[in-house]
Design a protein around this motif. Sequence first.
Motif, mmCIF file in Angstrom:
data_model
loop_
_atom_site.group_PDB
_atom_site.id
_atom_site.type_symbol
_atom_site.label_atom_id
_atom_site.label_comp_id
_atom_site.label_asym_id
_atom_site.label_seq_id
_atom_site.Cartn_x
_atom_site.Cartn_y
_atom_site.Cartn_z
ATOM 1 N N LEU A 431 -5.361 97.825 57.109
ATOM 2 C CA LEU A 431 -6.579 97.885 57.960
ATOM 3 C C LEU A 431 -6.305 97.570 59.436
ATOM 4 O O LEU A 431 -6.915 98.020 60.395
ATOM 5 C CB LEU A 431 -7.598 97.149 57.420
ATOM 6 C CG LEU A 431 -8.844 97.411 56.212
ATOM 7 C CD1 LEU A 431 -9.555 96.286 55.824
ATOM 8 C CD2 LEU A 431 -9.303 98.586 56.890
ATOM 9 N N LEU A 432 -5.512 96.153 59.489
ATOM 10 C CA LEU A 432 -5.166 95.760 60.777
ATOM 11 C C LEU A 432 -4.481 96.597 61.354
ATOM 12 O O LEU A 432 -4.323 96.636 62.718
ATOM 13 C CB LEU A 432 -4.699 94.355 60.487
ATOM 14 C CG LEU A 432 -5.543 93.079 60.084
ATOM 15 C CD1 LEU A 432 -4.763 91.782 59.783
ATOM 16 C CD2 LEU A 432 -6.555 92.981 61.095
ATOM 17 N N SER A 433 -3.379 97.227 60.827
ATOM 18 C CA SER A 433 -2.380 98.171 61.642
ATOM 19 C C SER A 433 -3.140 99.373 62.065
ATOM 20 O O SER A 433 -3.144 99.659 63.340
ATOM 21 C CB SER A 433 -1.613 98.864 60.501
ATOM 22 O OG SER A 433 -0.750 99.732 61.066
ATOM 23 N N LYS A 434 -4.239 99.792 61.199
ATOM 24 C CA LYS A 434 -4.819 100.984 61.835
ATOM 25 C C LYS A 434 -6.106 100.761 63.046
ATOM 26 O O LYS A 434 -6.441 101.391 63.562
ATOM 27 C CB LYS A 434 -5.837 101.835 60.755
ATOM 28 C CG LYS A 434 -4.767 102.471 59.888
ATOM 29 C CD LYS A 434 -5.352 103.116 58.593
ATOM 30 C CE LYS A 434 -4.390 103.863 57.572
ATOM 31 N NZ LYS A 434 -5.142 104.422 56.496
ATOM 32 N N SER A 435 -6.494 99.252 62.867
ATOM 33 C CA SER A 435 -7.501 98.814 63.897
ATOM 34 C C SER A 435 -6.945 98.207 65.215
ATOM 35 O O SER A 435 -7.435 97.631 65.897
ATOM 36 C CB SER A 435 -8.549 97.900 63.494
ATOM 37 O OG SER A 435 -8.029 96.744 62.786
ATOM 38 N N GLY A 436 -5.409 98.163 65.116
ATOM 39 C CA GLY A 436 -4.703 97.606 66.187
ATOM 40 C C GLY A 436 -4.929 95.930 66.375
ATOM 41 O O GLY A 436 -4.851 95.634 67.354
ATOM 42 N N GLY A 437 -5.342 95.499 65.122
ATOM 43 C CA GLY A 437 -5.562 94.059 64.936
ATOM 44 C C GLY A 437 -6.827 93.613 65.462
ATOM 45 O O GLY A 437 -7.094 92.171 65.445
ATOM 46 N N ASN A 438 -7.690 94.594 65.615
ATOM 47 C CA ASN A 438 -9.079 93.988 65.982
ATOM 48 C C ASN A 438 -10.030 94.039 64.747
ATOM 49 O O ASN A 438 -10.256 94.933 63.829
ATOM 50 C CB ASN A 438 -9.707 95.448 66.515
ATOM 51 C CG ASN A 438 -11.210 95.277 67.153
ATOM 52 O OD1 ASN A 438 -11.985 94.434 66.363
ATOM 53 N ND2 ASN A 438 -11.595 95.675 68.289
ATOM 54 N N VAL A 439 -10.098 92.691 64.298
ATOM 55 C CA VAL A 439 -10.744 92.275 63.231
ATOM 56 C C VAL A 439 -12.249 92.780 62.817
ATOM 57 O O VAL A 439 -12.609 93.126 61.825
ATOM 58 C CB VAL A 439 -10.970 90.679 63.018
ATOM 59 C CG1 VAL A 439 -11.432 90.029 61.799
ATOM 60 C CG2 VAL A 439 -9.623 90.218 63.202
ATOM 61 N N SER A 440 -12.866 92.981 64.009
ATOM 62 C CA SER A 440 -14.365 93.485 63.989
ATOM 63 C C SER A 440 -14.528 94.895 63.538
ATOM 64 O O SER A 440 -14.968 95.296 62.407
ATOM 65 C CB SER A 440 -14.851 93.409 65.094
ATOM 66 O OG SER A 440 -15.049 92.050 65.659
ATOM 67 N N GLN A 441 -13.531 95.809 63.910
ATOM 68 C CA GLN A 441 -13.238 97.142 63.810
ATOM 69 C C GLN A 441 -12.749 97.315 62.319
ATOM 70 O O GLN A 441 -13.235 98.047 61.611
ATOM 71 C CB GLN A 441 -12.325 97.871 64.637
ATOM 72 C CG GLN A 441 -12.364 99.272 64.450
ATOM 73 C CD GLN A 441 -11.238 99.960 65.488
ATOM 74 O OE1 GLN A 441 -10.794 99.330 66.627
ATOM 75 N NE2 GLN A 441 -10.947 101.284 65.296
ATOM 76 N N ALA A 442 -11.716 96.587 61.861
ATOM 77 C CA ALA A 442 -11.174 96.500 60.705
ATOM 78 C C ALA A 442 -12.329 96.228 59.536
ATOM 79 O O ALA A 442 -12.436 96.979 58.613
ATOM 80 C CB ALA A 442 -10.164 95.471 60.557
ATOM 81 N N ALA A 443 -13.253 95.273 59.734
ATOM 82 C CA ALA A 443 -14.320 95.064 59.120
ATOM 83 C C ALA A 443 -15.241 96.119 58.923
ATOM 84 O O ALA A 443 -15.739 96.433 57.696
ATOM 85 C CB ALA A 443 -14.770 93.782 59.413
ATOM 86 N N LYS A 444 -15.445 96.811 59.873
ATOM 87 C CA LYS A 444 -16.398 98.098 59.748
ATOM 88 C C LYS A 444 -15.836 99.033 59.062
ATOM 89 O O LYS A 444 -16.489 99.770 58.064
ATOM 90 C CB LYS A 444 -16.537 98.708 61.220
ATOM 91 C CG LYS A 444 -17.639 97.680 62.096
ATOM 92 C CD LYS A 444 -17.825 98.305 63.357
ATOM 93 C CE LYS A 444 -18.882 97.458 64.161
ATOM 94 N NZ LYS A 444 -18.877 98.007 65.655
ATOM 95 N N MET A 445 -14.247 99.223 59.220
ATOM 96 C CA MET A 445 -13.539 100.299 58.422
ATOM 97 C C MET A 445 -13.801 99.834 56.970
ATOM 98 O O MET A 445 -13.960 100.951 56.112
ATOM 99 C CB MET A 445 -12.194 100.387 58.839
ATOM 100 C CG MET A 445 -12.046 100.990 60.250
ATOM 101 S SD MET A 445 -10.508 100.475 61.093
ATOM 102 C CE MET A 445 -9.390 101.552 59.968
ATOM 103 N N ALA A 446 -13.613 98.568 56.580
ATOM 104 C CA ALA A 446 -13.570 98.240 55.094
ATOM 105 C C ALA A 446 -15.157 98.182 54.502
ATOM 106 O O ALA A 446 -15.182 97.892 53.371
ATOM 107 C CB ALA A 446 -12.859 97.216 54.866
#
Length: 471
Positions: A431-446
């Motif tokens: 998740l973090l790899s695909k969001s470039g380390g953006n936790v907020s974006q990673a949370a939305k993706m998950a």
Amino acid sequence: MDQFNILIVDDEQDMLDGLRRILPYELENTQITVTPSPLEALRLAAETSFDLVLMDVRMPEMSGMELLEQLKAVDPKVTVIMMTAFGNIETAVQSIKMGAYDFITKPFDIPDLVRLIRKALERSVLIRENLSLRQRISEKTMLEEFVGQSPPMRQLYETIRSVAGTDYPVLIRGESGTGKELAAKAIHALSRRGEKTLVSVNCPAIPEHLLESELFGHKKGAFTGALKDHQGLFVEANGSSLHLDEIADIPVSVQTKLLRALQEQEIRPLGGSGNKKVDVRIVSTTNQDLEHKIRDKSFREDLFYRLNVVSVRTPPLREITDDIPLLVHHLNRLAAVELNIAPKVVSSDLLEILTHREWPGNVRELKNFVRRLIIFCPGEELNLSVLKMVDGRHPARPAAENATGGDEVESYAEAKARAVDAFTGEYVRDLLSKSGGNVSQAAKMADMSRVALQKIIRKMNISPVEYRAGS
């Protein structure tokens, strides 16, 4: 500000000397290269990427129109301004149809030339930015076709990026089902030839007596059944890449002609009287031991070295077992799309079993197995009951060996906790790899809250900073 490189080609030495002296004062951060020779200009263009080429229409060694055509062949995106005498405006207009950006008539005022050059350089900047953006998008799209963040997979991604930046022949080696064809497509898509279609041929699928014709083409009447000319795959792939799948199965008679084509960059169709020049990059794949085939004289050693200028290895599934939970979830989603149903929930018990199974067919075998699980799943969850229904094997995990290699079996709770932790860690890292380390974006993706994801990140001792660009 970036420095611009401008090449000026004119057989009038006074013109060259004057522009080389004046333009650096009028244009900031500009490197001026001049030559009176069109042939020298082609050599320079092959060695250096120029933002702008300013050249005369009429030159004794080669006309500006001919030089324009050859420059465009070297670099289709190069920006060219033609200089022409007043009486040759019709020729200058024709040059624009051939790809020149603009023209200016001699004699010209320096301010007019400088304004035109500034506009042309703006175009070059836009083209460069557009190409860079498209390259980044293409790389992201192609590499997202792969699944896995284990060290062997990360190494594969880096190798693909590096190899794609060259124009050398590539040999992709790996067991059946490890994604060799996907690697070939990625290398082509990320290369300078990526805008053109990748041409592929499955070598063992074509009978020996037809393979030569399929690769190199034939003339009408070259053999019984040759009712018309056939251009062949090398001509079809001219300017692009040719993927030779299962290269080890090419017969020796065709290997000899393939070697000649690679050495000379030209082919001769069956029944033809002359050779054709081709510009083709070869990307070969094989799951066989070519060194063994060389020893038993069924594969030419000199062809092997021609094909194996750069090598890529796709890892088998047994070397990337940490990626199996990610793969199962990915394959679950793909199969759901194929069947037009919602993805199933995958139990942690099933993930544990699948992770420790042997998969001699690698990802291809795992993909088909996940499909079967979904087809025979009566409910919403893929679990041990579905597993037993599909293959009848006992679903218990193999005994876990202790540190000394004994036969002690860890408890169910321990095994489950370890499997869940392994999956969670790999999932969050992906998740973090695909969001470039953006936790907020990673949370939305998950599809989970940012707070919940942060708790998992802290628990797993993962640093999002490591996944940010430039870190």
